[in-house]
Motif scaffolding. Structure first.
Motif, PDB file in Angstrom:
ATOM      1  N   GLU A  16      64.777  74.333 -15.684  1.00 16.72           N
ATOM      2  CA  GLU A  16      63.522  74.055 -15.059  1.00 16.72           C
ATOM      3  C   GLU A  16      62.316  75.049 -15.556  1.00 16.72           C
ATOM      4  O   GLU A  16      61.333  75.050 -14.779  1.00 16.72           O
ATOM      5  CB  GLU A  16      63.797  74.166 -13.459  1.00 16.72           C
ATOM      6  CG  GLU A  16      64.723  73.124 -12.859  1.00 16.72           C
ATOM      7  CD  GLU A  16      65.102  73.351 -11.740  1.00 16.72           C
ATOM      8  OE1 GLU A  16      64.374  74.449 -10.929  1.00 16.72           O
ATOM      9  OE2 GLU A  16      65.910  72.721 -10.821  1.00 16.72           O
ATOM     10  N   GLY A  17      62.857  75.904 -16.432  1.00 16.21           N
ATOM     11  CA  GLY A  17      61.777  76.863 -16.843  1.00 16.21           C
ATOM     12  C   GLY A  17      61.734  78.059 -16.045  1.00 16.21           C
ATOM     13  O   GLY A  17      60.503  78.555 -15.830  1.00 16.21           O
ATOM     14  N   GLU A  18      62.703  78.513 -15.135  1.00 10.02           N
ATOM     15  CA  GLU A  18      62.656  79.492 -14.125  1.00 10.02           C
ATOM     16  C   GLU A  18      61.463  79.101 -13.315  1.00 10.02           C
ATOM     17  O   GLU A  18      60.756  80.173 -13.033  1.00 10.02           O
ATOM     18  CB  GLU A  18      62.503  80.895 -14.893  1.00 10.02           C
ATOM     19  CG  GLU A  18      63.641  81.122 -15.691  1.00 10.02           C
ATOM     20  CD  GLU A  18      64.757  82.021 -15.211  1.00 10.02           C
ATOM     21  OE1 GLU A  18      64.532  82.596 -14.108  1.00 10.02           O
ATOM     22  OE2 GLU A  18      65.761  82.053 -15.743  1.00 10.02           O
ATOM     23  N   SER A  19      61.431  78.062 -12.589  1.00  7.89           N
ATOM     24  CA  SER A  19      60.285  77.670 -11.791  1.00  7.89           C
ATOM     25  C   SER A  19      60.183  78.158 -10.362  1.00  7.89           C
ATOM     26  O   SER A  19      59.173  77.899  -9.851  1.00  7.89           O
ATOM     27  CB  SER A  19      60.006  75.989 -11.783  1.00  7.89           C
ATOM     28  OG  SER A  19      61.131  75.533 -11.477  1.00  7.89           O
ATOM     29  N   ARG A  20      61.268  78.721  -9.816  1.00  5.68           N
ATOM     30  CA  ARG A  20      61.497  79.168  -8.683  1.00  5.68           C
ATOM     31  C   ARG A  20      60.734  80.287  -8.469  1.00  5.68           C
ATOM     32  O   ARG A  20      61.043  81.214  -9.175  1.00  5.68           O
ATOM     33  CB  ARG A  20      62.748  79.318  -8.199  1.00  5.68           C
ATOM     34  CG  ARG A  20      63.668  77.809  -8.269  1.00  5.68           C
ATOM     35  CD  ARG A  20      65.437  78.306  -7.956  1.00  5.68           C
ATOM     36  NE  ARG A  20      65.095  78.287  -6.207  1.00  5.68           N
ATOM     37  CZ  ARG A  20      66.331  78.710  -5.690  1.00  5.68           C
ATOM     38  NH1 ARG A  20      67.441  78.966  -6.442  1.00  5.68           N
ATOM     39  NH2 ARG A  20      66.434  78.613  -4.501  1.00  5.68           N
ATOM     40  N   LYS A  72      54.182  84.617  -5.457  1.00  2.00           N
ATOM     41  CA  LYS A  72      53.407  84.530  -3.951  1.00  2.00           C
ATOM     42  C   LYS A  72      53.581  86.103  -3.271  1.00  2.00           C
ATOM     43  O   LYS A  72      54.678  86.411  -2.948  1.00  2.00           O
ATOM     44  CB  LYS A  72      54.294  83.489  -3.193  1.00  2.00           C
ATOM     45  CG  LYS A  72      54.119  82.004  -4.010  1.00  2.00           C
ATOM     46  CD  LYS A  72      54.916  81.302  -3.093  1.00  2.00           C
ATOM     47  CE  LYS A  72      54.877  79.655  -3.501  1.00  2.00           C
ATOM     48  NZ  LYS A  72      55.595  78.662  -2.860  1.00  2.00           N
ATOM     49  N   ILE A  73      52.184  86.430  -2.943  1.00  2.00           N
ATOM     50  CA  ILE A  73      52.054  87.691  -2.348  1.00  2.00           C
ATOM     51  C   ILE A  73      51.694  87.408  -0.750  1.00  2.00           C
ATOM     52  O   ILE A  73      50.403  86.824  -0.756  1.00  2.00           O
ATOM     53  CB  ILE A  73      51.098  88.603  -3.107  1.00  2.00           C
ATOM     54  CG1 ILE A  73      51.758  88.774  -4.579  1.00  2.00           C
ATOM     55  CG2 ILE A  73      51.127  89.953  -2.338  1.00  2.00           C
ATOM     56  CD1 ILE A  73      50.650  89.708  -5.184  1.00  2.00           C
ATOM     57  N   LEU A  74      52.204  87.893  -0.173  1.00  2.00           N
ATOM     58  CA  LEU A  74      51.991  87.557   1.251  1.00  2.00           C
ATOM     59  C   LEU A  74      51.835  88.877   2.442  1.00  2.00           C
ATOM     60  O   LEU A  74      52.558  89.657   2.357  1.00  2.00           O
ATOM     61  CB  LEU A  74      53.147  86.469   1.902  1.00  2.00           C
ATOM     62  CG  LEU A  74      53.025  85.194   1.492  1.00  2.00           C
ATOM     63  CD1 LEU A  74      54.466  84.350   1.897  1.00  2.00           C
ATOM     64  CD2 LEU A  74      52.167  84.115   1.480  1.00  2.00           C
ATOM     65  N   HIS A  75      50.685  88.738   3.114  1.00  2.00           N
ATOM     66  CA  HIS A  75      50.609  89.736   4.041  1.00  2.00           C
ATOM     67  C   HIS A  75      50.740  89.129   5.368  1.00  2.00           C
ATOM     68  O   HIS A  75      49.507  88.234   5.641  1.00  2.00           O
ATOM     69  CB  HIS A  75      49.308  90.512   4.030  1.00  2.00           C
ATOM     70  CG  HIS A  75      48.979  91.359   5.045  1.00  2.00           C
ATOM     71  ND1 HIS A  75      49.570  92.497   5.484  1.00  2.00           N
ATOM     72  CD2 HIS A  75      47.861  91.227   6.146  1.00  2.00           C
ATOM     73  CE1 HIS A  75      48.940  92.986   6.420  1.00  2.00           C
ATOM     74  NE2 HIS A  75      48.122  92.346   6.647  1.00  2.00           N
ATOM     75  N   GLY A  76      51.427  89.382   6.199  1.00  2.00           N
ATOM     76  CA  GLY A  76      51.469  88.567   7.642  1.00  2.00           C
ATOM     77  C   GLY A  76      51.098  89.495   8.689  1.00  2.00           C
ATOM     78  O   GLY A  76      51.216  90.702   8.730  1.00  2.00           O
ATOM     79  N   TRP A  77      50.272  88.912   9.376  1.00  7.10           N
ATOM     80  CA  TRP A  77      49.659  89.714  10.647  1.00  7.10           C
ATOM     81  C   TRP A  77      49.644  88.860  11.929  1.00  7.10           C
ATOM     82  O   TRP A  77      49.133  87.893  11.966  1.00  7.10           O
ATOM     83  CB  TRP A  77      48.124  90.049  10.287  1.00  7.10           C
ATOM     84  CG  TRP A  77      47.379  90.874  11.346  1.00  7.10           C
ATOM     85  CD1 TRP A  77      47.842  92.057  11.847  1.00  7.10           C
ATOM     86  CD2 TRP A  77      46.425  90.476  11.997  1.00  7.10           C
ATOM     87  NE1 TRP A  77      47.042  92.430  13.083  1.00  7.10           N
ATOM     88  CE2 TRP A  77      45.832  91.504  13.109  1.00  7.10           C
ATOM     89  CE3 TRP A  77      45.421  89.271  12.059  1.00  7.10           C
ATOM     90  CZ2 TRP A  77      45.007  91.723  14.076  1.00  7.10           C
ATOM     91  CZ3 TRP A  77      44.197  89.292  12.950  1.00  7.10           C
ATOM     92  CH2 TRP A  77      44.146  90.090  13.813  1.00  7.10           C
ATOM     93  N   ASP A  78      50.377  89.434  13.022  1.00  2.00           N
ATOM     94  CA  ASP A  78      50.424  88.700  14.223  1.00  2.00           C
ATOM     95  C   ASP A  78      49.551  89.640  15.207  1.00  2.00           C
ATOM     96  O   ASP A  78      50.039  90.657  15.373  1.00  2.00           O
ATOM     97  CB  ASP A  78      52.009  88.489  14.700  1.00  2.00           C
ATOM     98  CG  ASP A  78      51.876  87.874  15.970  1.00  2.00           C
ATOM     99  OD1 ASP A  78      51.344  86.811  16.258  1.00  2.00           O
ATOM    100  OD2 ASP A  78      52.692  88.294  16.906  1.00  2.00           O
ATOM    101  N   GLU A  95      62.196  79.837   1.334  1.00  2.00           N
ATOM    102  CA  GLU A  95      63.173  79.042   1.436  1.00  2.00           C
ATOM    103  C   GLU A  95      63.521  78.325  -0.009  1.00  2.00           C
ATOM    104  O   GLU A  95      64.739  78.018  -0.268  1.00  2.00           O
ATOM    105  CB  GLU A  95      62.772  77.993   2.400  1.00  2.00           C
ATOM    106  CG  GLU A  95      62.970  78.453   3.796  1.00  2.00           C
ATOM    107  CD  GLU A  95      62.525  76.983   4.924  1.00  2.00           C
ATOM    108  OE1 GLU A  95      62.113  76.120   4.393  1.00  2.00           O
ATOM    109  OE2 GLU A  95      62.912  77.322   6.163  1.00  2.00           O
ATOM    110  N   ASP A  96      62.436  78.012  -0.632  1.00  2.00           N
ATOM    111  CA  ASP A  96      62.740  77.445  -2.065  1.00  2.00           C
ATOM    112  C   ASP A  96      62.320  78.607  -3.162  1.00  2.00           C
ATOM    113  O   ASP A  96      62.400  78.102  -4.448  1.00  2.00           O
ATOM    114  CB  ASP A  96      61.719  76.421  -2.156  1.00  2.00           C
ATOM    115  CG  ASP A  96      62.222  75.130  -1.275  1.00  2.00           C
ATOM    116  OD1 ASP A  96      63.312  74.840  -1.056  1.00  2.00           O
ATOM    117  OD2 ASP A  96      61.396  74.624  -0.590  1.00  2.00           O
ATOM    118  N   ALA A  97      62.343  79.823  -3.006  1.00  2.00           N
ATOM    119  CA  ALA A  97      62.092  80.953  -3.871  1.00  2.00           C
ATOM    120  C   ALA A  97      63.341  81.166  -4.720  1.00  2.00           C
ATOM    121  O   ALA A  97      64.482  80.976  -4.107  1.00  2.00           O
ATOM    122  CB  ALA A  97      61.519  82.043  -3.081  1.00  2.00           C
TER     123      ALA A  97
END
Length: 300
Positions: free
Chosen positions: A156-160, A191-197, A259-261
């Motif tokens: 899949e071209g390492e698409s994950r 995907k770079i994520l910064h979570g803030w609650d 989940e799909d990474a």
């Protein structure tokens, strides 16, 4: 430092999956693979191994089977097997000093209950001198599954995607270096994520703060995240990047996003002493609940 990926095995399905993952990663990195089966010095810890000679034979058999399987699957890979004696967590930690990556298995419990990291993996993650990747197995033949998943990724071209969680309040240069280099090497989106609650004193509980105020606060964090990430965008122009600040608990955000990474990357602060196995709440949650390989990167 030599270009060596080290994997710890113990003959379980989880360690077999970890060995296959580590071998593929070593090939991708153009590195050699070091396979360790640590033999516990006190044979009384395992009633089945009542004599030292039996323990040695058992360790050699586990190692021989693992290295033989890897040699068949990855004939061009340089594989070295070792059976050091000692406490497994301490031995793996010591070998991490001369490794670019340490890989261990993580045992699955239930889809909702998370995953058992174990008495070896957790302290190894907490004290390792290099990034540690936890690889889990879901029943069946772990070797075949890991191999088929790797082959599927290539087809899949390492698409994950590669997912990384960052805390913009603390230095994250080492974490971003690892994540960008991984995405570049595997040709994946990053995907770079910064979570803030928002904590209660922001008025989010029990009475919600005005929607525009929350949006303004998130916009400020998004701007800081973009500024933080820009030097790596410039350094890795070929990596597709999706960087977001999201109003959600970091652990929940990363678990859902991964989940799909192909790989989830989290950081943990370097320890200044050799006691305990605390790795931080976000890394701890990722290690126990993520369904994909998790890389825990030590940083300042």
């Amino acid at each position: 430092m030599a270009h060596v990926v080290t994997v710890g095995i113990d003959g379980t399905l989880e360690s077999s999956a970890a060995a296959v993952w580590a071998a593929q990663e070593a090939v991708t990195r153009d590195s050699s693979l070091q396979v360790l089966h640590v033999r516990i010095g006190d044979s009384a810890l395992d009633p089945a191994l009542v004599h030292a000679e039996t323990a040695v034979r058992h360790a050699e058999q586990v190692l021989r089977e693992a290295t033989g399987m890897l040699a068949d699957r990855f004939p061009a890979l340089s594989v070295e097997g070792k059976t050091p004696v000692g406490d497994p967590a301490q031995v793996l930690t010591e070998f991490s000093r001369t490794s670019e990556l340490l890989v261990v298995g993580s045992r699955g419990l239930t889809p909702l209950g998370g995953f058992l990291v174990g008495s070896v993996a957790l302290p190894s993650v907490a004290h390792a001198h290099c990034p540690v990747v936890l690889v889990r197995a879901d029943g069946g033949n772990a070797e075949e599954r890991a191999g088929s998943e790797t082959e599927a990724g290539r087809q899949e071209g390492e698409s994950r995607s590669t997912v990384v969680g960052v805390d913009i309040r603390h230095p994250c240069e080492v974490l971003l270096d690892f994540a960008f280099e991984t995405a570049r090497r595997h040709s994946t989106e990053l995907k770079i994520l910064h979570g803030w609650d928002p904590p209660p004193y922001y008025g989010s509980r029990p009475f919600p703060l005005a929607g525009l105020a929350i949006e303004d606060l998130l916009a400020e964090r998004a701007a800081t995240l973009a500024e933080t990430v820009q030097p790596w965008r410039d350094k890795y122009p070929g990596v597709t990047v999706d960087a977001r600040a999201v109003g959600e608990r970091p652990a929940s955000l990363l678990a859902y996003a991964a989940e799909d990474a192909g790989l989830l990357v989290v950081g943990r602060r370097r320890r200044t002493h050799g006691f305990g196995s605390h790795v931080g709440p976000v890394a701890h949650a990722a290690m126990h609940h993520a369904r994909v390989p998790v890389a825990v990167v030590p940083h300042a």
